[in-house]
Design an enzyme around this catalytic site. Structure first.
Site, PDB file in Angstrom:
ATOM      1  N   CYS A 132     -69.299 -24.375  57.659  1.00  0.00           N
ATOM      2  CA  CYS A 132     -68.614 -25.451  56.941  1.00  0.00           C
ATOM      3  C   CYS A 132     -67.135 -25.107  56.883  1.00  0.00           C
ATOM      4  O   CYS A 132     -66.777 -23.939  56.970  1.00  0.00           O
ATOM      5  CB  CYS A 132     -69.056 -25.519  55.482  1.00  0.00           C
ATOM      6  SG  CYS A 132     -70.620 -26.331  55.207  1.00  0.00           S
ATOM      7  N   ARG A 180     -64.081 -31.653  53.049  1.00  0.00           N
ATOM      8  CA  ARG A 180     -64.811 -30.615  53.793  1.00  0.00           C
ATOM      9  C   ARG A 180     -65.649 -31.223  54.912  1.00  0.00           C
ATOM     10  O   ARG A 180     -65.962 -32.415  54.889  1.00  0.00           O
ATOM     11  CB  ARG A 180     -65.717 -29.889  52.814  1.00  0.00           C
ATOM     12  CG  ARG A 180     -66.830 -30.729  52.166  1.00  0.00           C
ATOM     13  CD  ARG A 180     -68.241 -30.467  52.688  1.00  0.00           C
ATOM     14  NE  ARG A 180     -68.659 -29.115  52.723  1.00  0.00           N
ATOM     15  CZ  ARG A 180     -69.254 -28.443  51.719  1.00  0.00           C
ATOM     16  NH1 ARG A 180     -69.486 -29.064  50.574  1.00  0.00           N
ATOM     17  NH2 ARG A 180     -69.629 -27.199  51.879  1.00  0.00           N
ATOM     18  N   ASN A 240     -71.439 -21.905  52.490  1.00  0.00           N
ATOM     19  CA  ASN A 240     -72.364 -20.795  52.686  1.00  0.00           C
ATOM     20  C   ASN A 240     -71.635 -19.450  52.778  1.00  0.00           C
ATOM     21  O   ASN A 240     -70.567 -19.353  53.381  1.00  0.00           O
ATOM     22  CB  ASN A 240     -73.136 -21.019  53.992  1.00  0.00           C
ATOM     23  CG  ASN A 240     -74.614 -21.039  53.742  1.00  0.00           C
ATOM     24  OD1 ASN A 240     -75.059 -21.191  52.604  1.00  0.00           O
ATOM     25  ND2 ASN A 240     -75.387 -20.868  54.794  1.00  0.00           N
TER      26      ASN A 240
END
Ligand SMILES: C[C@H](CCC(=O)NCCS(=O)(=O)O)[C@H]1CC[C@H]2[C@@H]3[C@H](O)C[C@@H]4C[C@H](O)CC[C@]4(C)[C@H]3C[C@H](O)[C@]12C
Length: 324
Positions: free
Chosen positions: A2, A16, A79
């Protein structure tokens, strides 16, 4: 993988790419000021700032992936596998589970300075949302209109880094990502003179040669460098559409096309959605992998003082403007 980032023109923007191989049924979710936020190990917040963002709503609880509150403070979880570490409950601390972290901060803080005060009292606890939805190994970017920080809960404790580039990806930890930029200090939007040697004539045979060496792969260290370079050199108009258009172009510089990153046999990570929230106006824009038209949800078109969550299912089918 990400990538999240901030961008400023006349207004301020936060968004994002959510890169993953599966969906959690996420939808744009508006939480009004009087929706009671419950916390497993801390007192509830019956009243708080209103929030808009992307969330999976489970048992009427908004599990936010990223969100912005009515003051503009914004936050995204990305993450951070093998590094994230969450602790047992500690007396005298605000014991907040990772899935409660976005509501806890955005519900109460107007700025990064205020968020830092709450962070000094926080212990991120290892409490699952449910058996089906256990802890996620995340780290977070928090930003207001003037600065950004990164929060990493690791074995040594809670680390809070100032984020001068306004970009976050995944592993390794943020201090490495920032240091790694030193390795790319020669990269430039313009082409330098021949510094290689005066003994050979070297020609500029292509535009863009100042960027030779800029990584183009999908690893998170590479995406950090690419996103930081592209954002920090960005030039755009400052109208709303020019700004959000440019923001989505910045995210596209690190997007993942299905097929390029295999996570297990036959399963590929891809950019499920890209978001861009106008922090000043509370408008949440997004595109999805299937639908490149920008959709928008404006928090100020909702009742900020309401009691119930509102969800907007993602518009996922391609919208084509047929001309003839
Ligand atoms: C996996 C997502 C982050 C995307 C990302 O960084 N991918 C990179 C993968 S990797 O590094 O390359 O391996 C994160 C972001 C927000 C997370 C979700 C939110 O935290 C909300 C809940 C929290 C629950 O504990 C688990 C389900 C969940 C619904 C989470 C699932 C998943 O972990 C999400 C969707």
């Amino acid at each position: 993988m990400c990538t999240s980032l901030t961008y400023s023109t006349k207004d301020h923007y936060f968004g994002r790419n959510l890169d993953l191989e599966l969906s959690y049924g996420e939808a744009v979710t508006f939480t009004p000021r009087n929706f009671p936020f419950e916390f497993r190990k801390a007192a509830s917040l019956p009243n708080h700032y209103a929030l808009i963002g992307m969330a999976a709503v489970v048992d009427n609880y908004p599990l936010y992936f990223d969100a912005t509150n009515e003051k503009g403070l914004s936050m995204a979880g990305l993450n951070f596998p093998e590094n994230a570490y969450f602790f047992p409950e500690v007396d005298g601390k605000d014991n907040i589970s990772p899935f409660e972290f976005i509501p806890w901060i955005l519900g109460q803080c107007e700025t990064v300075i205020e968020a830092k005060k709450l962070l000094s009292k926080i212990n991120l606890v290892n409490v699952n949302f449910s058996e089906q939805l256990p802890l996620s190994p995340l780290h977070w970017m928090i930003a207001d209109q003037s600065q950004s920080i990164v929060v990493e809960s690791v074995k040594e404790g809670l680390k809070v880094y100032d984020n001068p580039v306004g970009v976050l990806t995944n592993n390794p930890p943020f201090d490495y990502q920032l240091f790694n930029l030193n390795n790319y200090r020669h990269i430039s939007p313009t082409v330098s003179d021949n510094n290689f040697s005066q003994q050979v004539e070297l020609t500029v045979y292509s535009r863009g040669m100042g960027g030779l060496g800029l990584p183009g792969d999908l690893s998170s260290a590479s995406r950090f460098v690419k996103a930081a370079f592209t954002k920090l050199n960005s030039v755009s108009g400052d109208s709303e559409f020019e700004s959000i258009g440019q923001f989505f172009h910045l995210l596209k510089s690190v997007e993942q096309q299905r097929g390029a990153c295999e996570v297990e046999e036959g399963k590929f990570e891809f950019t499920i959605y890209s978001s861009c929230c106008n922090m000043d106006k509370g408008i949440y824009y997004y595109t999805t992998y299937e639908n490149s038209q920008i959709s928008a949800v404006n928090m100020h078109h909702e009742d900020l003082d309401g009691l119930e969550l509102t969800t907007y299912l993602l518009v996922n089918s391609q919208q084509v403007n047929s001309i003839n």
